[in-house]
Design an enzyme around this catalytic site. Structure first.
Site, mmCIF file in Angstrom:
data_model
loop_
_atom_site.group_PDB
_atom_site.id
_atom_site.type_symbol
_atom_site.label_atom_id
_atom_site.label_comp_id
_atom_site.label_asym_id
_atom_site.label_seq_id
_atom_site.Cartn_x
_atom_site.Cartn_y
_atom_site.Cartn_z
ATOM 1 N N TYR A 98 -6.816 1.371 8.326
ATOM 2 C CA TYR A 98 -7.952 2.053 8.583
ATOM 3 C C TYR A 98 -8.397 1.136 9.354
ATOM 4 O O TYR A 98 -9.297 1.860 10.583
ATOM 5 C CB TYR A 98 -8.908 1.809 7.661
ATOM 6 C CG TYR A 98 -9.412 3.215 6.258
ATOM 7 C CD1 TYR A 98 -9.809 3.829 6.233
ATOM 8 C CD2 TYR A 98 -8.482 3.141 4.992
ATOM 9 C CE1 TYR A 98 -9.303 5.789 5.850
ATOM 10 C CE2 TYR A 98 -8.106 4.537 4.378
ATOM 11 C CZ TYR A 98 -8.376 4.943 4.409
ATOM 12 O OH TYR A 98 -8.500 6.211 3.504
ATOM 13 N N GLU A 140 -9.412 6.007 -3.296
ATOM 14 C CA GLU A 140 -7.185 5.569 -2.956
ATOM 15 C C GLU A 140 -6.891 5.143 -4.074
ATOM 16 O O GLU A 140 -5.951 5.116 -4.561
ATOM 17 C CB GLU A 140 -6.949 5.884 -1.307
ATOM 18 C CG GLU A 140 -7.429 7.307 -1.226
ATOM 19 C CD GLU A 140 -8.122 6.925 0.264
ATOM 20 O OE1 GLU A 140 -7.085 6.207 0.741
ATOM 21 O OE2 GLU A 140 -8.249 7.641 1.530
#
Length: 405
Positions: A98, A140
């Site tokens: 990310y 996640e």
């Protein structure tokens, strides 16, 4: 929750960012792949990059997330986040990635919007990004924990033990863990990722629904060959059709996906088109194996009976359920479904849910091409079915997600 100082900035700039979001995501991907070509080679779907579908999906998800923060303060678009998180987990995405996305996305925003990106605007959109990213990372992490895997370590080696041609374009592949253990448990409706090495050395990944019942020592996926049309031919589906042979070892992920059959005894609608029948087969296998007496309406649409993968299996599964009925639609006017023991209503043309006597309190599961999903969802809403009771899966980037909220 978006901070008080960022909320008016996002509200004011959302129209401009929304208007430019596809240009931003296009530039983002170019920057990302220039800096990290291995991501295009070994992680991202090159076909979806070529046809622009991934860019559109990213753009719509970012815009929808930001809009939710402004229009519905204190809430998050759980459907968007959940669907993305399951896909990310099936690819083995990690939290560090990310940071890479952030770097190149904000470079693209600054380049596309230029002087409009003041420090205040940049800070507000930075907050939006990390709210979304951190929400996804948390979901996640939970998915990895549920699968018993460390972050990103979802892959296993599985041996191809059987392949059968269901139709000229659809191949069923049965897989067994190479270490001799039973296949992992999964929830009916989930999918797995399959990674293959292509002739140019790329390791491309695609998702395929598990089309078998949970609780068996083997898994089965059904792969439709993607032919060249508006976009390039499917690299992985073509490789599996042409190269995969019994005895080969494939790299396969744990099972993920949020189109899963919920427990209960209420009425169900399982509606599919084309290879979208695969998650429905897993659900029907589960219902039959557990002796379910739920009312189940099964709808499937296809071009012809010869194109309908697992047709006989579908009819036998419906026949095994005491309160299930089957409705088939085939586009060709002279198409006749094969004779089978289970009764089925066979019609010509496109599926028309509006002609069926459906209860208002049903739970619907849909899978198929976008036009099919739009039509069936619209018919169900018109029929009085609550939006929260309509669940769907679409193969590939979800271009419908933001509009369907």
């Amino acid at each position: 929750m978006l901070s008080e100082q960022s909320t008016p900035v996002i509200r004011a700039t959302l129209p401009a960012v929304g208007a430019a979001i596809e240009d931003i995501t296009d530039l983002f991907y170019r920057k990302l792949f220039d800096a990290h070509p291995e991501l295009l080679r070994d992680l991202f779907n090159r076909g979806n990059q070529a046809n622009g579908a991934q860019r559109q999906a990213l753009a719509s998800s970012i815009a929808a997330f930001a809009r939710t923060l402004v229009v519905h303060p204190g809430t998050l678009p759980e459907t968007i986040l959940g669907r993305i998180a399951h896909k990310h987990a099936s690819l083995g995405i990690t939290s560090d990635q990310y940071k890479i996305v952030h770097k190149h996305l904000f470079a693209a925003i600054a380049e596309v919007l230029g002087e409009a990106v003041t420090p205040q605007v940049a800070a507000a959109w930075d907050e939006v990004y990390w709210l979304m990213a951190n929400a996804l990372i948390a979901i996640e992490a939970g998915l990895y924990a549920q699968s018993g895997a460390a972050e990103g370590e979802v892959w296993q080696q599985m041996t191809l033990v059987e392949r059968s041609a269901e139709t000229p374009d659809t191949l069923a592949l049965t897989l067994r863990p190479t270490d001799g253990t039973p296949a992992r448990p999964f929830r009916p409706g989930q999918y797995v990722s399959v990674q293959v090495q292509l002739p140019d050395g790329a390791r491309q990944i695609r998702q395929y629904s598990l089309s078998c019942a949970p609780g068996h020592p083997e898994w089965r996926i059904s792969v439709k060959r993607v032919g060249a049309g508006a976009g390039p031919a499917g690299e992985v589906s073509s490789w599996l059709h042409e190269q995969a042979r019994v005895g080969d070892v494939l790299t396969v992920s744990a099972a993920f996906g949020d189109l899963t059959l919920a427990d209960g005894d209420g009425p169900l609608l399982l509606a599919s088109a084309g290879v979208g029948c695969t998650p429905m087969l897993a659900m029907l296998h589960h219902l039959a194996a557990t002796g379910s007496s739920r009312p189940v309406t099964v709808v499937h649409a296809d071009r012809t009976p010869a194109d309908h993968a697992h047709l006989d299996e579908l009819r036998h599964l419906v026949d095994a359920l005491p309160h299930a009925e089957l409705h088939l639609w085939y586009e060709e006017s002279d198409a006749q479904a094969p004779t089978a023991t289970s009764p089925a209503r066979v019609s010509t043309g496109r599926a028309d849910i509006g002609t069926l006597p459906l209860p208002h309190d049903l739970t619907a599961y849909l899978c198929g091409p976008l036009p099919f999903l739009r039509t069936v969802r619209g018919d169900l809403l018109h029929h009085g079915v609550a939006p929260r009771a309509i669940h769907y899966e679409v193969f590939g980037p979800d271009l419908w997600l933001a509009a369907a909220q």
